[in-house]
Design a protein around this motif. Sequence first.
Motif, PDB file in Angstrom:
ATOM      1  N   GLY A 208       0.718  -1.272   0.128  1.00 25.97           N
ATOM      2  CA  GLY A 208      -0.074   0.112   0.005  1.00 25.97           C
ATOM      3  C   GLY A 208       0.771   1.423  -0.239  1.00 25.97           C
ATOM      4  N   SER A 277      -6.507   4.341  -5.712  1.00 25.65           N
ATOM      5  CA  SER A 277      -6.904   2.886  -5.364  1.00 25.65           C
ATOM      6  C   SER A 277      -8.367   2.481  -5.488  1.00 25.65           C
ATOM      7  CB  SER A 277      -6.415   2.787  -3.630  1.00 25.65           C
ATOM      8  OG  SER A 277      -5.192   3.003  -3.582  1.00 25.65           O
ATOM      9  N   ASP A 320       0.055   7.853  -2.256  1.00 26.60           N
ATOM     10  CA  ASP A 320      -0.219   6.391  -2.145  1.00 26.60           C
ATOM     11  C   ASP A 320      -0.917   5.913  -1.032  1.00 26.60           C
ATOM     12  OD1 ASP A 320       0.173   3.765  -2.730  1.00 26.60           O
ATOM     13  OD2 ASP A 320       2.206   3.573  -2.611  1.00 26.60           O
ATOM     14  N   VAL A 321      -0.420   6.280   0.258  1.00 23.92           N
ATOM     15  CA  VAL A 321      -1.084   6.064   1.453  1.00 23.92           C
ATOM     16  C   VAL A 321      -2.550   6.662   1.503  1.00 23.92           C
ATOM     17  CG1 VAL A 321      -1.189   6.458   3.997  1.00 23.92           C
ATOM     18  CG2 VAL A 321       1.060   5.927   2.616  1.00 23.92           C
ATOM     19  N   THR A 324      -5.073   4.761  -0.713  1.00 17.23           N
ATOM     20  CA  THR A 324      -5.601   3.614   0.065  1.00 17.23           C
ATOM     21  C   THR A 324      -6.649   3.561   1.302  1.00 17.23           C
ATOM     22  OG1 THR A 324      -3.599   2.558  -0.553  1.00 17.23           O
ATOM     23  CG2 THR A 324      -4.829   1.331   0.923  1.00 17.23           C
TER      24      THR A 324
HETATM   25 MG    MG Z   1      -1.723   2.974  -1.904  1.00 18.65          MG
END
Ligand code: MG
Length: 376
Positions: A208, A277, A320-321, A324
């Motif tokens: 993730g 995501s 990115d984090v 998700t």
């Molecule tokens: Mg991610």
Amino acid sequence: MPLPAQTPVGGALDAPDKREYSCRSLADTNSQLIFILAHSLLLLQTVAALISYPPAGPLPGWLEREAFLMGTTLRIVAELPDSASGAPTLEPAFDAVRRLEASLSTWREDSDLALLNRSPVGHPRAIPPAVYHLLGEVRRWTERTGGAFDPAVGALVDAWDLRGTGRHPSPEALERARRASGLTRFAWDDPTATVARREAEAWLDSGGFGKGAALRLVRDALRAAGIPRAFADFGGQWLAIGGRSDENPWPVAVAHPARRDKAVAWVGLRDASIATSGQSERSVRVGDTRLGHILDPRTGRPVSAWGSVTVLAQDPLAADVLATALFVLGPAEGLRWAEANDVAALFLVARDGRLERRASRLMRGHLLDDPTSGKE
Ligand code: MG
Ligand code: AMP
């Protein structure tokens, strides 16, 4: 902004100032849409430079390279600074990602993370400082998102067999996996940069946040090389150095959550990264149900395939984090969280055969067009 015409551009890309370029087939994926656009822009730029005579100086060179890393393809298109002397300029970016993969991969046995994940329970294991520092950042994101983002989902990945053919765990097995999940199942010791596992089934999954961490290294390497403008695509997460031009950001297509070939929104990207995501990319079918690869650590279950979240942030790791995390939180709670925390997020919600588009206040400032399907 309308969709770019999908004209073959390969031949024209053999223009003399291209030090290295490759033609590719024009399959219609989100990733290729934007690269076709990027290629077209390079061509236009070249033509513009060729017709402005006398030329102000040597034509700036553009370079494209790609490599298979972290289970996907990293492609970088970069404008080289005038002083650059050829292809090696992009190598440090790829080398940095290669090194990070060797540290973070949970698909190989010898990475720092894989060794930690197999370390004896209760025995502190030393982690290289850079990796420990990165995991510290990720831990703070877990706190900030109330546990929606939690890399310690390994036991749950196993319980649902998401890396195999998938399974519905028994209630007992699910409960056991939940007890072995979460960052509190690890003992962190900052002064010694050591980590100890507290449960035999607990392991950390870098899926993730790995690409975001990698794109941050790419950004730093390209900037260190003096590259004025670049565009990187890492399996659906994008990074822009500079804009498409001084006036315009790079336009990035956001795909329909269930139809990767259909662009449903355009976002302008400049000195930032954008990550999406959703469950459509990776899932396993078990009987009548599809199990997506994103888990809700609070319930221990895969999140339903309700749509997708796209996050734009200056820091690729944050993009990115947060993509998700907001997917786990869902469109209602996720949008509230994004507004409260000043996150640029676009939620695409599939409902009754329609696609609703819900953009946070900050994201609205980056959208390049109005939706043709759905509503705000
Ligand atoms: Mg991610
Ligand atoms: P992404 O594609 O960036 O949304 O990341 C999804 C990947 O992260 C999955 O394939 C898992 O490896 C891992 N993962 C699943 N659920 C979570 C979660 N709630 N928090 C952090 N990582 C997760």
